[in-house]
Scaffold this motif. Structure first.
Motif, short mmCIF file in Angstrom:
data_model
loop_
_atom_site.label_atom_id
_atom_site.label_comp_id
_atom_site.label_asym_id
_atom_site.label_seq_id
_atom_site.Cartn_x
_atom_site.Cartn_y
_atom_site.Cartn_z
N TYR A 26 17.18 13.27 -1.54
CA TYR A 26 16.65 12.11 -0.81
C TYR A 26 15.43 11.48 -1.49
O TYR A 26 14.71 10.71 -0.86
N SER A 27 15.18 11.78 -2.74
CA SER A 27 14.00 11.24 -3.40
C SER A 27 14.17 9.77 -3.79
O SER A 27 13.18 9.08 -4.06
N ASN A 28 15.40 9.28 -3.80
CA ASN A 28 15.64 7.90 -4.23
C ASN A 28 15.82 6.94 -3.06
O ASN A 28 16.07 5.75 -3.26
N ILE A 29 15.69 7.42 -1.83
CA ILE A 29 15.86 6.56 -0.65
C ILE A 29 14.56 5.79 -0.40
O ILE A 29 13.48 6.37 -0.37
N GLU A 30 14.68 4.48 -0.24
CA GLU A 30 13.52 3.62 -0.04
C GLU A 30 13.48 3.10 1.39
O GLU A 30 14.51 2.93 2.04
N TYR A 31 12.27 2.84 1.87
CA TYR A 31 12.09 2.23 3.19
C TYR A 31 10.80 1.41 3.16
O TYR A 31 9.91 1.64 2.33
N GLU A 32 10.71 0.44 4.03
CA GLU A 32 9.58 -0.48 4.04
C GLU A 32 8.61 -0.12 5.15
O GLU A 32 9.02 0.22 6.27
N VAL A 33 7.34 -0.19 4.86
CA VAL A 33 6.29 0.10 5.84
C VAL A 33 5.33 -1.07 5.92
O VAL A 33 5.16 -1.82 4.96
N SER A 34 4.70 -1.21 7.08
CA SER A 34 3.69 -2.25 7.29
C SER A 34 2.31 -1.65 7.05
O SER A 34 2.01 -0.58 7.57
N LEU A 35 1.49 -2.35 6.29
CA LEU A 35 0.16 -1.87 5.97
C LEU A 35 -0.88 -2.50 6.90
O LEU A 35 -0.61 -3.49 7.58
N ALA A 36 -2.06 -1.92 6.91
CA ALA A 36 -3.11 -2.36 7.83
C ALA A 36 -3.58 -3.78 7.52
O ALA A 36 -4.06 -4.49 8.42
N ASP A 37 -3.44 -4.23 6.26
CA ASP A 37 -3.90 -5.57 5.90
C ASP A 37 -2.87 -6.65 6.17
O ASP A 37 -3.06 -7.81 5.79
N GLY A 38 -1.77 -6.28 6.82
CA GLY A 38 -0.75 -7.26 7.18
C GLY A 38 0.37 -7.40 6.18
O GLY A 38 1.34 -8.13 6.43
N THR A 39 0.28 -6.74 5.05
CA THR A 39 1.33 -6.80 4.05
C THR A 39 2.31 -5.64 4.25
O THR A 39 2.12 -4.80 5.13
N THR A 40 3.35 -5.63 3.45
CA THR A 40 4.33 -4.55 3.51
C THR A 40 4.43 -3.88 2.14
O THR A 40 4.01 -4.46 1.13
N ALA A 41 4.97 -2.68 2.14
CA ALA A 41 5.11 -1.94 0.88
C ALA A 41 6.38 -1.11 0.95
O ALA A 41 6.87 -0.76 2.03
N LYS A 42 6.93 -0.81 -0.22
CA LYS A 42 8.12 0.02 -0.33
C LYS A 42 7.70 1.47 -0.58
O LYS A 42 6.90 1.75 -1.47
N MET A 43 8.23 2.38 0.22
CA MET A 43 8.00 3.80 0.03
C MET A 43 9.31 4.46 -0.39
O MET A 43 10.39 3.98 -0.03
N GLN A 44 9.20 5.53 -1.14
CA GLN A 44 10.40 6.19 -1.65
C GLN A 44 10.31 7.69 -1.37
O GLN A 44 9.26 8.31 -1.56
N GLY A 45 11.43 8.24 -0.90
CA GLY A 45 11.47 9.67 -0.63
C GLY A 45 11.29 9.99 0.85
O GLY A 45 10.32 9.56 1.46
N LEU A 46 12.24 10.73 1.42
CA LEU A 46 12.17 11.08 2.83
C LEU A 46 11.32 12.32 3.05
O LEU A 46 10.88 12.98 2.11
#
Length: 239
Positions: A26-46
């Motif tokens: 599961y290290s190659n699975i990506e998901y999007e998260v919301s950051l405190a500054d209002g932007t978003t980022a891609k995270m990888q790995g469950l």
């Protein structure tokens, strides 16, 4: 004796967790998260949800034992709630299969594994027979979270949390899952540090807390309905 081993030791022999730890699963699975500054980022790995008795690894996420910030308390409360749903499965299986409620006389670990796996398979077959095997996969299976109820629960626990934090102030730094353990604490506990992946655990946790808080403020959180409530919601939708 196996019963005398703690979770930190046993998890090193868990093939599933160690494969996640090494990046093989599961290290190659990506998901999007919301950051405190209002932007978003891609995270990888469950990651797997655990309690505070496990290592602070990147692939293991546990609630903060003593949290001061409200957003950390809210995140920890939700994580505990989700994790306990899985633990409830053991109680459901014991209630369904009498074999699991009685003392088991078998000593062979392979037989014990087969007994538990067989009960799980039969349980899943019965869920499919009852039409409950896909609960949670449809939109009507979820309902808006009662954020006011969450806040009341957290407020009730805040006094106890503050009292616990005062006690922890007298304990040396590094004890408990709210802080990374110091080298001295790890040596005293006999822990073996494999590498520096522990640092990424706290980085990821901070990101997940911010993401949860953003969704909390936007009231985008959902609660899973019980099986009975989900079936009723489906019936009303199809009526």
């Amino acid at each position: 004796h196996p019963g005398a081993r703690n979770d930190k030791t046993m998890v090193r022999f868990d093939d599933f967790v160690m494969r996640m730890y090494k990046g093989e699963l599961y290290s190659n699975i990506e998901y999007e998260v919301s950051l405190a500054d209002g932007t978003t980022a891609k995270m990888q790995g469950l990651y797997a949800l655990v309690d505070g008795a496990y290592h602070s690894w990147r692939c293991l996420m546990s609630p903060v034992k003593v949290a001061q910030e409200p957003k950390v308390q809210q995140w920890s409360k939700r994580l505990e709630s989700v994790r306990k749903d899985v633990e409830c499965l053991f109680g459901i299986l014991k209630r369904r299969f009498r074999l699991l409620r009685l003392p088991i006389e078998y000593q062979d670990t392979h037989i014990l594994d087969n007994i538990f796996k067989t009960c799980c398979m039969l349980h899943n077959m019965l869920l499919e027979f009852d039409g409950l095997d896909n609960i949670g996969q449809e939109e009507c299976d979820w309902t808006a979270a009662d954020l006011d109820l969450d806040e009341r629960r957290i407020t009730m626990q805040r006094t106890q949390t503050q009292a616990n934090s005062e006690v922890l102030e007298d304990i040396s730094f590094g004890i408990g899952n709210n802080f990374p353990r110091t080298e001295e604490a790890n040596k005293a506990a006999g822990n073996i540090l494999v590498d520096l992946k522990q640092a990424s655990h706290f980085t990821l946790r901070a990101v997940l807390i911010d993401h949860f808080h953003v969704q909390y403020v936007k009231k985008n959180l959902l609660w899973a309905r019980t099986a009975q409530a989900a079936m009723q919601a489906r019936a009303e939708r199809n009526a």
